[in-house]
Design a protein around this motif. Sequence first.
Motif, PDB file in Angstrom:
ATOM      1  N   ARG A 136     -31.663 -18.137 -39.831  1.00  0.00           N
ATOM      2  CA  ARG A 136     -32.162 -16.888 -39.247  1.00  0.00           C
ATOM      3  C   ARG A 136     -31.670 -16.668 -37.832  1.00  0.00           C
ATOM      4  NH1 ARG A 136     -38.038 -17.332 -40.793  1.00  0.00           N
ATOM      5  NH2 ARG A 136     -38.053 -16.773 -42.976  1.00  0.00           N
ATOM      6  N   ALA A 137     -31.225 -17.755 -37.178  1.00  0.00           N
ATOM      7  CA  ALA A 137     -30.811 -17.642 -35.783  1.00  0.00           C
ATOM      8  C   ALA A 137     -29.534 -16.818 -35.685  1.00  0.00           C
ATOM      9  CB  ALA A 137     -30.582 -19.024 -35.206  1.00  0.00           C
ATOM     10  N   PRO A 138     -29.474 -15.911 -34.726  1.00  0.00           N
ATOM     11  CA  PRO A 138     -28.343 -15.003 -34.653  1.00  0.00           C
ATOM     12  C   PRO A 138     -27.092 -15.595 -33.983  1.00  0.00           C
ATOM     13  CG  PRO A 138     -29.942 -14.478 -32.966  1.00  0.00           C
ATOM     14  CD  PRO A 138     -30.496 -15.623 -33.731  1.00  0.00           C
ATOM     15  N   ASP A 139     -27.262 -16.655 -33.213  1.00  0.00           N
ATOM     16  CA  ASP A 139     -26.126 -17.113 -32.415  1.00  0.00           C
ATOM     17  C   ASP A 139     -25.010 -17.720 -33.267  1.00  0.00           C
ATOM     18  OD1 ASP A 139     -27.658 -16.839 -29.802  1.00  0.00           O
ATOM     19  OD2 ASP A 139     -28.905 -18.237 -30.943  1.00  0.00           O
ATOM     20  N   LYS A 140     -23.787 -17.510 -32.819  1.00  0.00           N
ATOM     21  CA  LYS A 140     -22.616 -18.098 -33.456  1.00  0.00           C
ATOM     22  C   LYS A 140     -22.140 -19.238 -32.577  1.00  0.00           C
ATOM     23  CE  LYS A 140     -18.127 -16.656 -34.617  1.00  0.00           C
ATOM     24  NZ  LYS A 140     -17.105 -15.650 -34.667  1.00  0.00           N
ATOM     25  N   LEU A 141     -21.783 -20.357 -33.194  1.00  0.00           N
ATOM     26  CA  LEU A 141     -21.390 -21.529 -32.408  1.00  0.00           C
ATOM     27  C   LEU A 141     -20.039 -21.298 -31.740  1.00  0.00           C
ATOM     28  CD1 LEU A 141     -22.552 -24.299 -31.753  1.00  0.00           C
ATOM     29  CD2 LEU A 141     -21.181 -25.229 -33.588  1.00  0.00           C
ATOM     30  N   GLY A 142     -20.006 -21.407 -30.412  1.00  0.00           N
ATOM     31  CA  GLY A 142     -18.805 -21.077 -29.664  1.00  0.00           C
ATOM     32  C   GLY A 142     -17.623 -21.976 -29.935  1.00  0.00           C
ATOM     33  N   SER A 143     -17.883 -23.272 -30.130  1.00  0.00           N
ATOM     34  CA  SER A 143     -16.776 -24.230 -30.154  1.00  0.00           C
ATOM     35  C   SER A 143     -16.239 -24.513 -31.555  1.00  0.00           C
ATOM     36  CB  SER A 143     -17.235 -25.530 -29.515  1.00  0.00           C
ATOM     37  OG  SER A 143     -18.397 -25.985 -30.152  1.00  0.00           O
ATOM     38  N   ALA A 144     -16.806 -23.890 -32.601  1.00  0.00           N
ATOM     39  CA  ALA A 144     -16.374 -24.214 -33.956  1.00  0.00           C
ATOM     40  C   ALA A 144     -15.124 -23.437 -34.356  1.00  0.00           C
ATOM     41  CB  ALA A 144     -17.491 -23.913 -34.947  1.00  0.00           C
ATOM     42  N   THR A 145     -14.255 -24.075 -35.150  1.00  0.00           N
ATOM     43  CA  THR A 145     -13.081 -23.408 -35.700  1.00  0.00           C
ATOM     44  C   THR A 145     -13.111 -23.578 -37.211  1.00  0.00           C
ATOM     45  OG1 THR A 145     -11.716 -25.371 -35.678  1.00  0.00           O
ATOM     46  CG2 THR A 145     -11.775 -24.097 -33.648  1.00  0.00           C
TER      47      THR A 145
END
Lengths: 185, 399
Positions: B253-262
Amino acid sequence: MLFVLILAGLMVVVVAWVVGMYNGLVGLRNQVKESWAQVDVQLKRRFDLIPNLMETVKGYMSHERETLEAVTKARAAISGAGGMPERMAAEGGLTAALGRLFAVSESYPDLKASTNFLSLQEELASTENKISFARQFYNETVMRMNNKVQMFPSNIIAGMFNFTAETFFEVEDEAERAAPKVDFS
Amino acid sequence: MWEQIAANRRKSVVLVFFTALLLVALGWFGGEYFWGRGGGPTGVVIALVVWLVMTLTAWFQGDNVMLKISGAKKIEKKDLPILHNIVEEMTLAAGLAKMPAVYVIDDPAPNAFATGRRAENASVAVTSGLLNRLSRDELQGVIAHEMAHIRNRDIQLMLFAGVLAGAIVILAEVGLRGMWFGGGRSRSRRDGGGDSSSIIAIVAIVLMILAPILARLIYFAVSRKREYLADASAATFTRYPEGLASALEKISRAPDKLGSATSATAPMYIINPLKRTKKHMAANATSTHPPIDERIRILRAMGAGSFADYDRSYREIKGAKKGVIPGSALKEDGSEAAAPTREKVSASQREIARQVDDLFYKKDGYHRIECSCGTVLKIPPDFKADEAKCPRCGTRHKV
């Protein structure tokens, strides 16, 4: 000639099978020992944490002398326990006494505000968790060992080299056992 | 349970073997294309060298690279006692010989992964967003899932499968670029060419376009199957499937996208860090993880925490005849032998969040003062005055 070769081949297969079984059993027995050691480490850790806890709560919970004494007594019972079954019972007693202590502590807001108490509580609760998780793994290992010792065909090898079934670590929770006593007379 | 590890490894080895064949084929046809007839072996050698170098790097540095690009910081017990305790608890439940190192990533998106060469020197990393959102039971579920990846030897396999897929992608890219600039075409014409060389050219081009896609599909298929198994193993560790289920619910449910993932590191995480799961594209072959709603529903319907329960629940939810848990695991299910009592731990979500705060305050150079009333004052590094007043009881403290 051919007959001798087949016989020799058969012998090699049988010997390899026996060696494999034997090594498997030895490996399992060592795993049982190792996983018991893990349980023991955690039990010891809980034992060591209790004086610290008593020191912290003593000032706040002076009205709960009985509860505090029960914990101290349960701890003393562990060092006094002789055989394995007695020790298990004593450990179960300590779990119950600690549970009561933490239940009672809920009604002391000052105590719940102390960071020292909170971190001790987390430490002890986590140690209780570690005891039960280590016990869970120990019992799983014991079950695999016992299956090998009792099931055909590995039981032949186990019998030959005196591998015996190990005992499970069952908790003797006094509080749980004693609870449902209803007298209708 | 141990046979299950072996069975899974065999299945995965077959998949990895096909990917390796793909790599060799790519090398062979690429070689034939660029260096004319007889260039195949050279191409294969080049492909294998690229793969070997990448594999060796992954073997000796893979976990460090993974931790570094995700920005993970190692923590000790005193930094985050609750998280450390949970990892220790799950190490015992999984029966691992050594506790994995614990890392925290400063990122608001809730996620977690495990990495490492062997079970004995693995690492678990969680984001601060995860720690801020989850209760202790939920955190335990997530760590159990990661521990299952370590115990089931998934971390090694994903490392190798990832490297193999990566090598194919790189080689195909280089090959396509070479073709674009016409390097091979003129050479093969000069060699005489004919029908066979034009067939080789077509095969080479098709391979260079398709191989990377195929390699990724295999990689994703491997990772997807392992997520179910890790969920099931996590439930057998904690004997409390609801913990992981409600954690997954909160994470999804959390809206954030993980910055460091590829896209290369995505399959390592507990849920896909890149894409927000949409229901209609759930079964898509390109997804790295099974649909999260489905994982939650299976966990919720399983009741008790054994492999047999998970398998039954999986079949019910998916309407499938065949389960996901290997027969050997079901046979060795140890749930009857051990049914531990769950200790209620009072450390709440707030307590965990407070510890995370403290950790990052400390990293930023804040100074801690413990007041006698139980309040902790955090003094910023640019604080000028000599004294600080406790906001609760009014006591003055020297800074």
